[in-house]
Write a protein that holds these residues in place. Structure first.
Motif, PDB file in Angstrom:
ATOM      1  N   PRO A 161       0.857  -1.186   0.129  1.00 40.88           N
ATOM      2  CA  PRO A 161      -0.065   0.158   0.120  1.00 40.88           C
ATOM      3  C   PRO A 161       0.938   1.302   0.097  1.00 40.88           C
ATOM      4  N   VAL A 162       0.868   1.801  -0.954  1.00 33.42           N
ATOM      5  CA  VAL A 162       1.899   3.105  -1.430  1.00 33.42           C
ATOM      6  C   VAL A 162       1.344   4.324  -0.929  1.00 33.42           C
ATOM      7  N   LEU A 163       1.684   4.887   0.187  1.00 35.34           N
ATOM      8  CA  LEU A 163       1.542   6.374   0.624  1.00 35.34           C
ATOM      9  C   LEU A 163       2.453   7.341   0.060  1.00 35.34           C
ATOM     10  N   THR A 164       2.262   8.290  -0.696  1.00 32.85           N
ATOM     11  CA  THR A 164       3.343   9.443  -0.919  1.00 32.85           C
ATOM     12  C   THR A 164       3.163  10.679  -0.139  1.00 32.85           C
ATOM     13  N   ASP A 165       1.944  10.913   0.220  1.00 32.76           N
ATOM     14  CA  ASP A 165       2.004  12.285   0.764  1.00 32.76           C
ATOM     15  C   ASP A 165       1.166  12.098   1.967  1.00 32.76           C
ATOM     16  N   GLU A 166       1.641  11.966   3.351  1.00 35.25           N
ATOM     17  CA  GLU A 166       0.851  11.577   4.537  1.00 35.25           C
ATOM     18  C   GLU A 166       0.089  13.077   5.158  1.00 35.25           C
ATOM     19  N   SER A 167       0.657  14.142   4.205  1.00 33.28           N
ATOM     20  CA  SER A 167       0.145  15.638   4.933  1.00 33.28           C
ATOM     21  C   SER A 167      -1.262  15.584   4.437  1.00 33.28           C
ATOM     22  N   THR A 168      -1.742  14.918   3.145  1.00 34.74           N
ATOM     23  CA  THR A 168      -3.107  14.949   2.849  1.00 34.74           C
ATOM     24  C   THR A 168      -4.140  14.030   3.802  1.00 34.74           C
ATOM     25  N   LEU A 169      -3.554  13.496   4.788  1.00 35.76           N
ATOM     26  CA  LEU A 169      -4.389  12.751   5.574  1.00 35.76           C
ATOM     27  C   LEU A 169      -4.857  13.352   6.833  1.00 35.76           C
ATOM     28  N   THR A 170      -6.151  13.338   7.338  1.00 37.14           N
ATOM     29  CA  THR A 170      -6.425  13.734   8.501  1.00 37.14           C
ATOM     30  C   THR A 170      -6.353  12.817   9.573  1.00 37.14           C
ATOM     31  N   PRO A 171      -5.442  12.817  10.555  1.00 36.24           N
ATOM     32  CA  PRO A 171      -5.280  12.117  11.724  1.00 36.24           C
ATOM     33  C   PRO A 171      -6.717  11.838  12.592  1.00 36.24           C
ATOM     34  N   ASP A 172      -6.854  10.718  13.006  1.00 37.06           N
ATOM     35  CA  ASP A 172      -7.680  10.414  14.160  1.00 37.06           C
ATOM     36  C   ASP A 172      -7.054   9.297  14.884  1.00 37.06           C
ATOM     37  N   THR A 173      -7.671   9.190  16.212  1.00 39.98           N
ATOM     38  CA  THR A 173      -7.361   8.063  17.247  1.00 39.98           C
ATOM     39  C   THR A 173      -7.623   6.689  16.740  1.00 39.98           C
ATOM     40  N   PRO A 174      -6.443   5.624  16.755  1.00 41.38           N
ATOM     41  CA  PRO A 174      -6.977   4.519  16.363  1.00 41.38           C
ATOM     42  C   PRO A 174      -7.867   3.743  17.287  1.00 41.38           C
ATOM     43  N   LEU A 175      -7.629   4.072  18.513  1.00 42.10           N
ATOM     44  CA  LEU A 175      -8.247   3.192  19.649  1.00 42.10           C
ATOM     45  C   LEU A 175      -8.921   4.160  20.697  1.00 42.10           C
ATOM     46  N   ASP A 176     -10.232   4.414  20.498  1.00 43.83           N
ATOM     47  CA  ASP A 176     -11.228   5.547  21.086  1.00 43.83           C
ATOM     48  C   ASP A 176     -11.805   4.954  22.333  1.00 43.83           C
ATOM     49  N   LEU A 177     -10.630   4.433  23.222  1.00 44.31           N
ATOM     50  CA  LEU A 177     -11.240   4.184  24.558  1.00 44.31           C
ATOM     51  C   LEU A 177     -10.209   4.909  25.513  1.00 44.31           C
ATOM     52  N   SER A 178     -10.779   5.323  26.672  1.00 44.24           N
ATOM     53  CA  SER A 178     -10.289   5.843  27.908  1.00 44.24           C
ATOM     54  C   SER A 178      -9.198   5.022  28.758  1.00 44.24           C
ATOM     55  N   SER A 179      -9.315   3.472  28.389  1.00 41.47           N
ATOM     56  CA  SER A 179      -8.665   2.897  29.536  1.00 41.47           C
ATOM     57  C   SER A 179      -7.152   3.254  29.603  1.00 41.47           C
ATOM     58  N   GLY A 180      -6.523   3.160  30.745  1.00 35.27           N
ATOM     59  CA  GLY A 180      -5.273   3.468  31.041  1.00 35.27           C
ATOM     60  C   GLY A 180      -4.245   2.844  29.913  1.00 35.27           C
ATOM     61  N   TYR A 181      -4.378   1.419  29.578  1.00 35.15           N
ATOM     62  CA  TYR A 181      -3.359   0.680  29.263  1.00 35.15           C
ATOM     63  C   TYR A 181      -3.352   1.048  27.508  1.00 35.15           C
ATOM     64  N   ILE A 182      -4.909   1.371  27.128  1.00 25.03           N
ATOM     65  CA  ILE A 182      -4.879   2.168  25.761  1.00 25.03           C
ATOM     66  C   ILE A 182      -4.399   3.403  25.492  1.00 25.03           C
ATOM     67  N   GLN A 183      -4.465   4.171  26.528  1.00 25.37           N
ATOM     68  CA  GLN A 183      -3.775   5.593  26.381  1.00 25.37           C
ATOM     69  C   GLN A 183      -2.196   5.606  26.534  1.00 25.37           C
ATOM     70  N   ARG A 184      -1.748   4.477  27.400  1.00 25.06           N
ATOM     71  CA  ARG A 184      -0.186   4.363  27.300  1.00 25.06           C
ATOM     72  C   ARG A 184       0.110   3.665  26.006  1.00 25.06           C
ATOM     73  N   GLY A 185      -0.529   3.091  25.543  1.00 27.09           N
ATOM     74  CA  GLY A 185      -0.083   2.325  24.149  1.00 27.09           C
ATOM     75  C   GLY A 185      -0.221   3.059  22.899  1.00 27.09           C
ATOM     76  N   LEU A 186      -0.871   4.390  22.937  1.00 27.58           N
ATOM     77  CA  LEU A 186      -1.152   4.994  21.647  1.00 27.58           C
ATOM     78  C   LEU A 186       0.192   5.268  20.873  1.00 27.58           C
ATOM     79  N   ALA A 187       1.251   5.620  21.751  1.00 23.50           N
ATOM     80  CA  ALA A 187       2.452   6.161  21.289  1.00 23.50           C
ATOM     81  C   ALA A 187       3.139   5.040  20.255  1.00 23.50           C
ATOM     82  N   ILE A 188       2.830   3.720  20.515  1.00 23.92           N
ATOM     83  CA  ILE A 188       3.519   2.633  19.632  1.00 23.92           C
ATOM     84  C   ILE A 188       2.478   2.265  18.504  1.00 23.92           C
ATOM     85  N   GLN A 189       1.299   2.723  18.348  1.00 28.25           N
ATOM     86  CA  GLN A 189       0.382   2.114  17.573  1.00 28.25           C
ATOM     87  C   GLN A 189       0.520   3.045  16.115  1.00 28.25           C
ATOM     88  N   PRO A 190       0.142   2.127  15.061  1.00 28.00           N
ATOM     89  CA  PRO A 190       0.080   2.822  13.682  1.00 28.00           C
ATOM     90  C   PRO A 190      -0.774   4.063  13.736  1.00 28.00           C
TER      91      PRO A 190
END
Length: 234
Positions: free
Chosen positions: A153-182
């Motif tokens: 899957p070729v992505l040439t310009d990521e500036s065209t994308l609007t970011p969104d959270t991948p895991l929309d949960l408030s659990s502590g382990y989810i929030q701590r793990g967001l930094a390693i998520q795609p």
């Protein structure tokens, strides 16, 4: 209402009223009600509080109460890991998943031949596994048909994308793990979505050769590993 019905006079609103809405954190179910039967019989208790510290006798709570106990089974401090802690690499360089974008919820930007299942947070995990398995099988069949060794899957310009959270949960382990998520975009295909009905239709109808997926031939060491004969450069 069901808790009040199951527990009767043992129901305590403070214990069963979380500071978040359903599905903002994982929802615990007791289908046969055995826990509530044990509570009504005086064989079990639930205490909702914060742990201040653990001492020789048990747990001291921030409310000032304490729980004396013989055994403590901890269920906190969970740390998420990507790809089962496998050290992924490409062209001799480490692959950092938090620098990649999800593609159709199962592959990743500019990373060939890698598919992974990440199930639904609000439904059965295996629902996405079924969708992904069907997609990957169709992708492999298409690669065989066109004589391709790699699908990227070729992505040439990521500036065209609007970011969104991948895991929309408030659990502590989810929030701590967001930094390693795609990374996750607002719109498909660069997204890990959380809508099974929509995903199933999209994955079936969206073409494999969508102008983003690049089908190619393996070269160099990759071709040798695949059993192909690679002629040395002149």
């Amino acid at each position: 209402k069901k808790l009040k019905e199951a527990l009767g006079p043992k129901y305590d609103a403070a214990t069963f009223t979380p500071p978040y809405n359903p599905w903002e954190q994982r929802l615990c179910l007791v289908p046969d009600g055995d826990l509530f039967s044990a509570m009504k019989a005086g064989k079990a208790d639930i205490v909702t509080d914060h742990i201040e510290r653990i001492d020789a006798q048990g747990i001291r709570l921030k409310s000032g109460k304490r729980l004396d106990c013989d055994v403590i089974v901890t269920a906190t401090g969970l740390a998420l890991a990507m790809a089962g802690k496998i050290a992924l690499g490409m062209d001799g360089e480490p692959v950092r998943m938090n620098e990649r974008w999800y593609y159709k919820g199962c592959m990743y930007s500019n990373l060939p031949n890698l598919a992974q299942v990440f199930g639904y947070l609000n439904a059965s995990w295996t629902l996405r596994a079924d969708i992904d398995a069907d997609y990957v099988c169709r992708l492999l069949n298409h690669m065989k048909k066109v004589g391709a060794d790699s699908a990227t899957p070729v992505l040439t310009d990521e500036s065209t994308l609007t970011p969104d959270t991948p895991l929309d949960l408030s659990s502590g382990y989810i929030q701590r793990g967001l930094a390693i998520q795609p990374k996750n975009a607002k719109d498909m295909p660069w997204r890990l979505n959380q809508d099974y009905v929509w995903d199933r239709k999209y994955m079936k109808e969206n073409p494999l050769d969508d102008g983003i997926m690049h089908f190619g031939k393996a070269t160099g060491a990759l071709a040798e590993a695949a059993g192909e004969v690679v002629e040395p450069a002149e």
